[in-house]
Motif scaffolding. Structure first.
Motif, PDB file in Angstrom:
ATOM      1  N   THR A  80       0.838  -1.198   0.000  1.00 54.23           N
ATOM      2  CA  THR A  80       0.000   0.000   0.000  1.00 54.23           C
ATOM      3  C   THR A  80       0.875   1.250   0.000  1.00 54.23           C
ATOM      4  O   THR A  80       1.824   1.354   0.788  1.00 54.23           O
ATOM      5  CB  THR A  80      -0.911   0.039   1.243  1.00 54.23           C
ATOM      6  N   VAL A  81       0.559   2.203  -0.875  1.00 59.37           N
ATOM      7  CA  VAL A  81       1.300   3.464  -0.909  1.00 59.37           C
ATOM      8  C   VAL A  81       0.871   4.319   0.282  1.00 59.37           C
ATOM      9  O   VAL A  81      -0.310   4.641   0.431  1.00 59.37           O
ATOM     10  CB  VAL A  81       1.056   4.222  -2.227  1.00 59.37           C
ATOM     11  N   ILE A  82       1.822   4.692   1.127  1.00 57.69           N
ATOM     12  CA  ILE A  82       1.506   5.473   2.328  1.00 57.69           C
ATOM     13  C   ILE A  82       2.202   6.829   2.345  1.00 57.69           C
ATOM     14  O   ILE A  82       2.025   7.614   3.282  1.00 57.69           O
ATOM     15  CB  ILE A  82       1.863   4.697   3.607  1.00 57.69           C
ATOM     16  N   GLY A  83       2.980   7.123   1.313  1.00 54.94           N
ATOM     17  CA  GLY A  83       3.648   8.420   1.275  1.00 54.94           C
ATOM     18  C   GLY A  83       4.453   8.597   0.009  1.00 54.94           C
ATOM     19  O   GLY A  83       4.480   7.724  -0.867  1.00 54.94           O
ATOM     20  N   THR A  84       5.129   9.740  -0.062  1.00 57.88           N
ATOM     21  CA  THR A  84       5.940  10.087  -1.222  1.00 57.88           C
ATOM     22  C   THR A  84       7.286  10.636  -0.775  1.00 57.88           C
ATOM     23  O   THR A  84       7.348  11.508   0.100  1.00 57.88           O
ATOM     24  CB  THR A  84       5.236  11.154  -2.078  1.00 57.88           C
ATOM     25  N   CYS A  85       8.348  10.110  -1.368  1.00 59.04           N
ATOM     26  CA  CYS A  85       9.688  10.666  -1.173  1.00 59.04           C
ATOM     27  C   CYS A  85       9.877  11.689  -2.283  1.00 59.04           C
ATOM     28  O   CYS A  85       9.953  11.323  -3.464  1.00 59.04           O
ATOM     29  CB  CYS A  85      10.724   9.549  -1.241  1.00 59.04           C
ATOM     30  N   LEU A  86       9.928  12.964  -1.924  1.00 58.24           N
ATOM     31  CA  LEU A  86       9.802  14.065  -2.887  1.00 58.24           C
ATOM     32  C   LEU A  86      11.025  14.967  -2.894  1.00 58.24           C
ATOM     33  O   LEU A  86      11.483  15.433  -1.851  1.00 58.24           O
ATOM     34  CB  LEU A  86       8.557  14.887  -2.539  1.00 58.24           C
ATOM     35  N   ARG A  87      11.534  15.228  -4.091  1.00 56.34           N
ATOM     36  CA  ARG A  87      12.664  16.140  -4.259  1.00 56.34           C
ATOM     37  C   ARG A  87      12.100  17.544  -4.550  1.00 56.34           C
ATOM     38  O   ARG A  87      11.650  17.832  -5.662  1.00 56.34           O
ATOM     39  CB  ARG A  87      13.527  15.686  -5.431  1.00 56.34           C
ATOM     40  N   THR A  88      12.099  18.414  -3.541  1.00 54.92           N
ATOM     41  CA  THR A  88      11.538  19.755  -3.727  1.00 54.92           C
ATOM     42  C   THR A  88      12.542  20.726  -4.363  1.00 54.92           C
ATOM     43  O   THR A  88      12.150  21.781  -4.863  1.00 54.92           O
ATOM     44  CB  THR A  88      11.065  20.342  -2.397  1.00 54.92           C
ATOM     45  N   ARG A  89      13.833  20.362  -4.313  1.00 58.75           N
ATOM     46  CA  ARG A  89      14.870  21.152  -4.974  1.00 58.75           C
ATOM     47  C   ARG A  89      15.858  20.192  -5.627  1.00 58.75           C
ATOM     48  O   ARG A  89      16.129  19.116  -5.094  1.00 58.75           O
ATOM     49  CB  ARG A  89      15.605  22.064  -3.983  1.00 58.75           C
ATOM     50  N   ALA A  90      16.397  20.603  -6.750  1.00 59.03           N
ATOM     51  CA  ALA A  90      17.335  19.740  -7.478  1.00 59.03           C
ATOM     52  C   ALA A  90      18.587  19.476  -6.656  1.00 59.03           C
ATOM     53  O   ALA A  90      19.132  20.392  -6.020  1.00 59.03           O
ATOM     54  CB  ALA A  90      17.704  20.392  -8.809  1.00 59.03           C
ATOM     55  N   ASP A  91      19.030  18.227  -6.668  1.00 56.16           N
ATOM     56  CA  ASP A  91      20.279  17.825  -6.021  1.00 56.16           C
ATOM     57  C   ASP A  91      20.325  18.128  -4.528  1.00 56.16           C
ATOM     58  O   ASP A  91      21.396  18.360  -3.956  1.00 56.16           O
ATOM     59  CB  ASP A  91      21.489  18.491  -6.716  1.00 56.16           C
ATOM     60  N   VAL A  92      19.157  18.152  -3.900  1.00 61.50           N
ATOM     61  CA  VAL A  92      19.058  18.387  -2.452  1.00 61.50           C
ATOM     62  C   VAL A  92      18.300  17.209  -1.845  1.00 61.50           C
ATOM     63  O   VAL A  92      17.431  16.621  -2.498  1.00 61.50           O
ATOM     64  CB  VAL A  92      18.326  19.719  -2.161  1.00 61.50           C
ATOM     65  N   LYS A  93      18.621  16.858  -0.611  1.00 59.37           N
ATOM     66  CA  LYS A  93      17.960  15.725   0.027  1.00 59.37           C
ATOM     67  C   LYS A  93      16.441  15.887  -0.033  1.00 59.37           C
ATOM     68  O   LYS A  93      15.920  16.997   0.122  1.00 59.37           O
ATOM     69  CB  LYS A  93      18.405  15.617   1.490  1.00 59.37           C
ATOM     70  N   PRO A  94      15.711  14.794  -0.230  1.00 62.15           N
ATOM     71  CA  PRO A  94      14.246  14.881  -0.364  1.00 62.15           C
ATOM     72  C   PRO A  94      13.543  15.056   0.971  1.00 62.15           C
ATOM     73  O   PRO A  94      14.156  14.944   2.043  1.00 62.15           O
ATOM     74  CB  PRO A  94      13.896  13.528  -0.984  1.00 62.15           C
ATOM     75  N   VAL A  95      12.252  15.343   0.894  1.00 64.30           N
ATOM     76  CA  VAL A  95      11.385  15.342   2.058  1.00 64.30           C
ATOM     77  C   VAL A  95      10.429  14.157   1.924  1.00 64.30           C
ATOM     78  O   VAL A  95      10.329  13.545   0.853  1.00 64.30           O
ATOM     79  CB  VAL A  95      10.593  16.659   2.198  1.00 64.30           C
TER      80      VAL A  95
END
Length: 225
Positions: free
Chosen positions: A166-181
């Motif tokens: 089950t999908v429970i979240g998203t690993c999202l890159r809000t800025r290029a080449d920066v650690k995701p949230v």
């Protein structure tokens, strides 16, 4: 703001887990709104002793992100630090902060997890249910679920999945080449909308602006600055 008093805060860790198990049934994973005009960010900071929690909330216009209101509150806590149960340390201070809010937001971003949590009841979901308001979890670190890192480009993302797929979240890159949230549903919002809101609020830094503001305000509250 009115707060739903669904449980006591004076509980044992075992009772806290039982409360989370009960409240998870109240979480809605669908959008309950058609438009966001006011968006809030909420965060806390701890005293050096760890026994005082300094909470802060900033309310902004959306999508302009113009500050409308800010509030702080400090509450002493005796609940121990236990990963997965942080709401029982931070929740009372956040509740006192939200009680002061006059400009009720259409949605709130919490610095923490929503349903991306072993019991699907991270702070964004827990507080969303108590406040009865759309809420989004946007955490700086990964707590639970299986994932692979997204591409380096801004806007890249991958799913975070529970053990059953089950999908429970998203690993999202809000800025290029920066650690995701790590974004997840809190309450009364879909994951697609949650990701869209975070991207629109992450204007200059990887952390959405309402969350950044709340973090800074909580730190200032702690130091008395």
């Amino acid at each position: 703001m009115e707060i739903r008093e669904l449980h006591s805060w004076d509980v044992t860790p075992k009772e806290a887990v039982e409360i989370q198990e009960r409240l998870r049934e109240k979480v809605s994973t669908n959008d309950s709104f058609t438009e966001i005009r006011l968006i809030a960010g909420a965060d806390v900071s701890y005293s050096i002793s760890g026994y005082s929690v300094h909470a802060a909330v900033g309310v902004f216009s959306f999508p302009e992100l113009r500050l409308i209101e800010q509030q702080t509150a400090t509450v002493k806590t005796s609940f121990p630090y236990i990963p997965g149960l942080l709401t029982f340390r931070e929740g009372p201070a956040l509740i006192e902060c939200f009680k002061k809010i006059e400009n009720i937001p259409d949605a709130v971003i919490f610095d923490g997890q929503g349903i991306c949590h072993p019991r699907r009841m991270g702070i964004a979901s827990h507080m969303g249910v108590l406040l009865d308001i759309p809420s989004i979890g946007c955490a700086k670190s990964h707590l639970y679920g299986e994932l692979r890192m997204p591409g380096a480009a801004k806007g890249s993302y991958t799913d975070i999945k529970d053990k059953d797929g089950t999908v429970i979240g998203t690993c999202l890159r809000t800025r290029a080449d920066v650690k995701p949230v790590f974004v997840s549903i809190g309450h009364k919002v879909s994951l697609k909308t949650a990701v869209d809101v975070i991207m629109r609020c992450a204007t200059r830094y990887k952390i959405p602006e309402p969350s950044r503001f709340a973090h800074t305000l909580a730190e200032k509250s702690k130091t008395g600055a």
